[in-house]
Enzyme design. Structure first.
Site, PDB file in Angstrom:
ATOM      1  N   ASP A   1       0.728  -1.231  -0.041  1.00 11.10           N
ATOM      2  CA  ASP A   1      -0.028  -0.015   0.066  1.00 11.10           C
ATOM      3  C   ASP A   1       0.884   1.279  -0.097  1.00 11.10           C
ATOM      4  OD1 ASP A   1       0.915  -0.134   2.782  1.00 11.10           O
ATOM      5  OD2 ASP A   1      -0.847  -0.959   3.337  1.00 11.10           O
TER       6      ASP A   1
ATOM      7  N   ASN B   1      -7.766  -2.689  14.543  1.00 14.54           N
ATOM      8  CA  ASN B   1      -9.456  -2.877  14.343  1.00 14.54           C
ATOM      9  C   ASN B   1      -9.411  -4.124  13.211  1.00 14.54           C
ATOM     10  OD1 ASN B   1      -8.346  -2.091  11.716  1.00 14.54           O
ATOM     11  ND2 ASN B   1      -9.718  -0.519  11.441  1.00 14.54           N
TER      12      ASN B   1
ATOM     13  N   HIS C   1      -7.766  -4.732  10.297  1.00 16.05           N
ATOM     14  CA  HIS C   1      -7.372  -4.640   8.965  1.00 16.05           C
ATOM     15  C   HIS C   1      -5.859  -5.175   8.446  1.00 16.05           C
ATOM     16  CE1 HIS C   1      -5.146  -0.599  10.280  1.00 16.05           C
ATOM     17  NE2 HIS C   1      -4.295  -1.370   9.250  1.00 16.05           N
TER      18      HIS C   1
ATOM     19  N   GLU D   1      -9.932  -1.743   5.372  1.00 16.04           N
ATOM     20  CA  GLU D   1     -10.590  -1.316   6.470  1.00 16.04           C
ATOM     21  C   GLU D   1     -11.591  -2.521   6.773  1.00 16.04           C
ATOM     22  OE1 GLU D   1      -9.369   0.308   8.622  1.00 16.04           O
ATOM     23  OE2 GLU D   1      -8.632   2.129   7.926  1.00 16.04           O
TER      24      GLU D   1
END
Length: 242
Positions: free
Chosen positions: A66, A133, A135, A140
């Site tokens: 990314d 979280n 990810h 996400e």
């Protein structure tokens, strides 16, 4: 999935050894690489091994997961800069074999990145971190499991997690370009690294009764046949018996 719980420095050593073993077996292997604080120790170990002439990266090809949207290559918070500063500038990898998603000219990158991976023969070993979280890369919660490379609006928790690398939370980019979950799942082998108490909730969710669904992106890894999870004790607390 195989879970290994080790001290942080031992994780770095073992994962680096796994990468070196792969390169020796397949000198032109394709590595999927991650950024952030999690893989820093792995990259430091790889640089040492190169300096000690234990490995050459001359024919290795790499694809990063990314990049932030809007950050140029010379921005010291860009992942292009991160990878060169922490790994590529210190080994003999061919610059033409290095691929990082383009956060500036992302429209073309969206059209070509997955095809470039395919043309390279696919990723032999994908290194992943994990967000608090759940990810992976910048996928996400709510990301489609069938997603390929795409743009994403970062969740508040992700922006907060990454703010430690910036002078203020206001400087953290709010968008990124990321390999999709289907892109990641096409790797032949995956190693996920989790360190620290802030990753414990996501790791516990991965190993408890949580199903395989898009509210926990990392849960997609349960569908992959060749995944190793490396955790330190803080990340694995409550997952294993003391």
């Amino acid at each position: 999935m195989e879970l290994k719980v080790l001290e942080s420095n031992k994780i770095d050593e073992e994962v680096a050894n796994e990468i070196v073993t792969l390169i020796k077996e397949k000198p032109n292997c394709v590595l999927g690489l991650a950024t952030g604080s999690t893989p820093l120790g792995v990259y430091a170990n790889l640089v040492k091994k190169y300096e000690n002439k234990e490995v050459s990266f001359k024919n290795v090809r790499s694809f990063n997961l990314d990049e932030y949207v809007g950050l140029k290559h010379d921005n010291d918070q860009s992942y292009f800069y991160f990878m060169h500063h922490n790994l590529f500038d210190h080994i003999d990898i061919n610059p033409n074999n290095v691929h990082v998603p383009d956060g500036i000219n992302y429209e073309n990158c969206l059209k070509t990145y997955d095809n470039e991976i395919k043309k390279a023969g696919g990723i032999d070993l994908q290194i992943l971190g994990i967000g608090s979280n759940g990810h992976i890369a910048f996928n996400e919660p709510g990301t489609d499991f069938d997603s390929f490379i795409h743009l994403v609006d970062l969740k508040e928790s992700t922006i907060k997690d990454n703010s430690r690398f910036f002078s203020s939370i206001e400087e953290v980019p709010t968008r990124a370009i990321t390999m999709g979950l289907r892109s990641i799942m096409q790797a032949k082998r995956i190693i996920l690294i989790a360190k620290g108490k802030n990753k414990n909730h996501a790791i516990k969710a991965l190993f408890d009764e949580h199903g395989i669904d898009e509210t926990l992106p990392v849960s997609v890894l349960k569908l992959h046949p060749n995944v190793e999870i490396y955790c330190d004790k803080d990340a694995a607390e409550g997952v294993i018996d003391e």
